[in-house]
Design a protein around this motif. Structure first.
Motif, mmCIF file in Angstrom:
data_model
loop_
_atom_site.group_PDB
_atom_site.id
_atom_site.type_symbol
_atom_site.label_atom_id
_atom_site.label_comp_id
_atom_site.label_asym_id
_atom_site.label_seq_id
_atom_site.Cartn_x
_atom_site.Cartn_y
_atom_site.Cartn_z
ATOM 1 N N GLU A 153 25.080 -76.860 25.407
ATOM 2 C CA GLU A 153 25.346 -77.231 26.505
ATOM 3 C C GLU A 153 24.317 -77.519 27.446
ATOM 4 O O GLU A 153 23.588 -76.771 27.405
ATOM 5 C CB GLU A 153 26.659 -76.485 27.214
ATOM 6 C CG GLU A 153 27.996 -76.254 26.653
ATOM 7 C CD GLU A 153 28.923 -75.608 27.492
ATOM 8 O OE1 GLU A 153 28.657 -75.995 28.890
ATOM 9 O OE2 GLU A 153 30.114 -75.255 27.003
ATOM 10 N N LEU A 154 24.454 -78.780 28.071
ATOM 11 C CA LEU A 154 23.554 -79.104 29.133
ATOM 12 C C LEU A 154 24.295 -79.352 30.373
ATOM 13 O O LEU A 154 25.327 -79.837 30.331
ATOM 14 C CB LEU A 154 22.819 -80.276 28.891
ATOM 15 C CG LEU A 154 21.754 -80.388 27.449
ATOM 16 C CD1 LEU A 154 21.182 -81.671 27.514
ATOM 17 C CD2 LEU A 154 20.849 -79.566 27.600
ATOM 18 N N VAL A 155 23.639 -78.603 31.467
ATOM 19 C CA VAL A 155 24.270 -79.025 32.842
ATOM 20 C C VAL A 155 23.532 -80.132 33.277
ATOM 21 O O VAL A 155 22.337 -80.161 33.418
ATOM 22 C CB VAL A 155 24.323 -77.887 33.763
ATOM 23 C CG1 VAL A 155 24.838 -78.218 35.148
ATOM 24 C CG2 VAL A 155 25.086 -76.787 33.333
ATOM 25 N N ALA A 178 29.976 -86.176 26.775
ATOM 26 C CA ALA A 178 29.849 -85.869 28.106
ATOM 27 C C ALA A 178 31.053 -85.762 28.920
ATOM 28 O O ALA A 178 32.148 -86.479 28.746
ATOM 29 C CB ALA A 178 29.269 -87.324 28.801
ATOM 30 N N ARG A 179 31.417 -84.720 29.598
ATOM 31 C CA ARG A 179 32.522 -84.375 30.228
ATOM 32 C C ARG A 179 32.318 -83.500 31.601
ATOM 33 O O ARG A 179 31.389 -82.852 31.672
ATOM 34 C CB ARG A 179 33.528 -83.534 29.275
ATOM 35 C CG ARG A 179 33.097 -82.400 28.719
ATOM 36 C CD ARG A 179 34.169 -81.886 27.686
ATOM 37 N NE ARG A 179 34.443 -82.730 26.880
ATOM 38 C CZ ARG A 179 35.394 -82.726 25.715
ATOM 39 N NH1 ARG A 179 36.129 -81.588 25.733
ATOM 40 N NH2 ARG A 179 35.741 -83.430 24.741
ATOM 41 N N ARG A 186 28.514 -82.210 32.260
ATOM 42 C CA ARG A 186 27.808 -81.330 31.004
ATOM 43 C C ARG A 186 27.945 -82.320 29.849
ATOM 44 O O ARG A 186 28.674 -83.134 29.702
ATOM 45 C CB ARG A 186 28.716 -80.100 30.798
ATOM 46 C CG ARG A 186 28.710 -79.013 31.678
ATOM 47 C CD ARG A 186 29.685 -77.740 31.523
ATOM 48 N NE ARG A 186 29.822 -77.201 32.555
ATOM 49 C CZ ARG A 186 29.030 -75.888 32.582
ATOM 50 N NH1 ARG A 186 28.205 -75.602 31.679
ATOM 51 N NH2 ARG A 186 29.213 -75.210 33.853
ATOM 52 N N VAL A 187 26.842 -81.836 28.993
ATOM 53 C CA VAL A 187 26.732 -82.767 27.656
ATOM 54 C C VAL A 187 26.889 -81.549 26.574
ATOM 55 O O VAL A 187 26.292 -80.471 26.768
ATOM 56 C CB VAL A 187 25.356 -83.313 27.386
ATOM 57 C CG1 VAL A 187 25.256 -83.983 25.955
ATOM 58 C CG2 VAL A 187 24.931 -84.295 28.821
ATOM 59 N N ILE A 188 27.931 -81.655 25.677
ATOM 60 C CA ILE A 188 28.268 -80.825 24.841
ATOM 61 C C ILE A 188 28.333 -81.268 23.501
ATOM 62 O O ILE A 188 28.705 -82.312 23.110
ATOM 63 C CB ILE A 188 29.928 -80.370 25.382
ATOM 64 C CG1 ILE A 188 30.002 -79.606 26.750
ATOM 65 C CG2 ILE A 188 30.384 -79.172 24.340
ATOM 66 C CD1 ILE A 188 31.270 -79.421 27.009
#
Length: 329
Positions: A153-155, A178-179, A186-188
């Protein structure tokens, strides 16, 4: 190893990677600033402040800013608090902050904040894409343990930046989404093979090996648990079937009395004398031993004779003796 340890392991790997060429180094640097940096006005001047949770990344950031662009930095450590269990490493560019912000794409030509990624990052050469993801992970990434909720995950600072990172991941063959989660963009990345591929592309080879080993151990444990549960279910069904069979055999003997053929009577008594045994075990108890199919066949014929007599007499058959919870076995 927990999620925090895995994340630190990834960052320890990534911070050692030296991108090939100045363009790739600048792309990684710009992404760190975009994902962990902010703009502040101090004494009437624009300053760039970057908050990081990884000391070595903060050290690398200061080194790259000086070597690549000639910007000096201040550094401060914000100690853990009741709400935060880890320190924050604050890197600040005071002098020339507005120039740095424009160079790195944080401000456009009209000095307005850029919401997404700078255009030169989203259209960068393919060899620069791993460095962009590497910079984003060093700034705000997390790797969780293998399992149902495992993810990279990226914030993201904005939804536009998140969408851009999804597109860059796709260029590397990585499935990302992205959600908004917990009030943050976040990018998951959840698909395990995509996670491994992304870790490898970014350069976190040691952390990837640790994660893959944990993933393999978990899959082995899951398979073992499934087998145990399967065996338990089979044992439970066998026990329930034995209870139902014993109840029916007892009723059959009541109905038939002395009319039971000897070989069927022997099978019935065998069933009642060993109530918890499986059909295979009953065959071993017999003298001489019988096969599982032979025992089952004799008991089946005994019950059929009794049910036929019950129908002739107009009385309840053998199924009437089976407890309600065991019907079906």
């Amino acid at each position: 190893m927990g999620t925090d340890d895995l994340t630190v392991a990834v960052k320890n790997d990534l911070v050692k990677v030296t991108p090939m060429g100045q363009a790739a180094r600048l792309a990684e640097l710009a992404t760190i600033l975009r994902f962990a940096g902010g703009l502040h006005v101090i004494s009437g001047q624009v300053a760039v402040e970057v908050e990081l949770d990884h000391k070595e990344t903060a050290m690398k950031l200061r080194k790259e800013l000086l070597e690549l662009l000639g910007f000096g930095t201040d550094a401060t450590v914000m100690q853990p608090t009741a709400q935060r269990s880890y320190p924050i490493y604050l890197v600040r560019v005071r002098k020339g902050g507005d120039v740095l912000a424009r160079q790195m794409g944080m401000l456009d030509q009209k000095r307005r904040p850029v919401r997404g990624l700078p255009n030169r990052l989203t259209t960068s050469a393919i060899e620069e894409v791993p460095g962009i993801w590497r910079g984003a992970f060093l700034a705000s990434g997390q790797l969780s343990e293998p399992g149902r909720s495992s993810a990279i995950e990226l914030v993201s600072p904005t939804s536009e930046a998140a969408v851009a990172m999804v597109g860059l991941a796709a260029r590397m063959g990585v499935q990302a989404k992205a959600r908004e989660v917990r009030m943050a963009q976040r990018v998951i990345v959840r698909e395990p093979d995509s996670m491994s591929h992304l870790l490898k592309e970014m350069g976190a080879t040691d952390a990837m090996a640790q994660w893959e080993e944990m993933r393999a151990r978990r899959e082995v444990r899951a398979s073992a648990n499934r087998l145990v549960n399967f065996d338990d279910a089979n044992l439970r069904r066998s026990a329930q079937a034995a209870v139902a069979a014993c109840a029916r055999v007892e009723r059959a003997m009541e109905l038939l009395g002395d009319d039971i053929p000897d070989h069927l009577l022997y099978a019935g008594r065998l069933r009642l004398d060993h109530r918890e045994a499986s059909l295979d075990e009953l065959g071993h108890f017999a003298d001489p031993p019988l096969t599982k199919d032979a025992v089952a066949g004799r008991i089946r014929r005994l019950l059929a004779m009794a049910d036929k007599k019950a129908d002739e007499l107009g009385v309840p058959n053998t199924m009437a003796s089976v407890p309600a919870d065991y019907i079906g076995y």
